[in-house]
Write an enzyme that holds these catalytic residues in place. Sequence first.
Site, short mmCIF file in Angstrom:
data_model
loop_
_atom_site.label_atom_id
_atom_site.label_comp_id
_atom_site.label_asym_id
_atom_site.label_seq_id
_atom_site.Cartn_x
_atom_site.Cartn_y
_atom_site.Cartn_z
CE LYS A 159 -2.98 -2.42 3.12
NZ LYS A 159 -3.87 -2.44 4.26
CG ASP A 195 -7.35 -5.15 7.39
OD1 ASP A 195 -6.82 -6.28 7.24
OD2 ASP A 195 -7.34 -4.29 6.51
#
Length: 449
Positions: A159, A195
């Site tokens: 990311k 997550d």
Amino acid sequence: MAQQAQYPEAVEILQHFSLSEEKMHEIIHRLTKEMNMGLKKETHPRATVKCFVTYVQDLPTGKERGKCLALDLGGTNFRVLLVTLKSETDVDTESKSYVISKALQEGPGKQLFDFIAECLSDFCKEHKIEKDNIPLGFTFSFPCKQNGIDNGTLVAWTKGFQADGVVGKNVVELLREAINRRGDLKVKVVAILNDTTGTLMSCAFRERNCRIGMIVGTGSNACYVENTSNCETFEGYQTSSKPNMIINCEWGAFGDNGVLDFVRTSYDKTIDLESVNPKKQIFEKSISGMYMGEAVRLIVVELMEKGVLFKGRTSQTLQQKWIFNTRYITEIESDSPGHHRNAAMVLDQLGIRTTNERDLACLRFICEAVSVRSAKLAACGLVALINKMNAKDLVVGIDGSVYRYHPHYHALLMENMNLLLKGSVKFQLMLSEDGSGRGAALIAAVSNK
């Protein structure tokens, strides 16, 4: 669709994005094989789908109570949360977001963790809990190898992060060191999770039979509940008194060894080469929000260059890589059928003024093809996990901006999962209420017991 007939060139391109049921079953078969390699001790080192053990063996009972902290780092924004579990239905959450600058993302890791500790300290002082030694769950949504519930080694940044001196280190230790350097804060970092695990936990607090957590946002990943006896990379896998273990698949890397090449397009290959991590996270690059917009842009630019779309119009803006945000796909597909107001507005922002209905319809057609393929691939992943667990009735907890905001993503997942499962499984897809925040706090509460 009328626009398909009018744009044979677009139809030809988008056929490459189409996945037949046969191909979907082949994807499930290949993913299952890769996951089994990840779970087995002997094949784990060379497996692309690592299936990391999370060391989370207890799911919430719904009876957890008290205050917990959570830190959520998974992208350019990170959050600090104070979660108070009052009852099963009464959960009080206070949170604050902080922006991580590009300099911090790409600079020394020590600076990044000092900044996180500073924000945590400010937040705790604001809530007058800086000396309370409250348990904290750290959601760290980057590929990690866990060696314990509070020990996670960063395998690789994703990311867009590239902070030095963090890969190969236990990030919990880096956080604890940064907190200790300050000397003005007492918190107990008890767990690290990603997550997906947080998503599973936050949904399991409300729905006991939640067995999968999936993210479709900037990135894509999933976790699921495996029999401890199948988790060969876990030291006590044969003797553990606890029957279950949450496994973090890290399925984004599925295909890094070429097994997905049979469904990849030339656009996928271009996106991969232009990304910050070429030849890595191949499955994720076909599904997630970070890449969907770029696929649409590449197709649109090609059709413009062929003189098919927006005849005679050029746009310097649209020539810029990564400029077509996946948010635009969501906006374009939110137009009611036959209307293209959002599509025209998006193009206007990108330097193309047009009211040509056929061109706008074609743009939507391109967006739909990219979205449908994303949902089909995600459905394949979920079905592989459901089959792996041999589950007959379960809840899938889901989070991430694509699932949350795309107007048709939920329906597309349902449709394709039903197609593949043929009614053999009763399942429910549940939007997670802040998995990476509340879920992290729940893991802190469960672990602290």
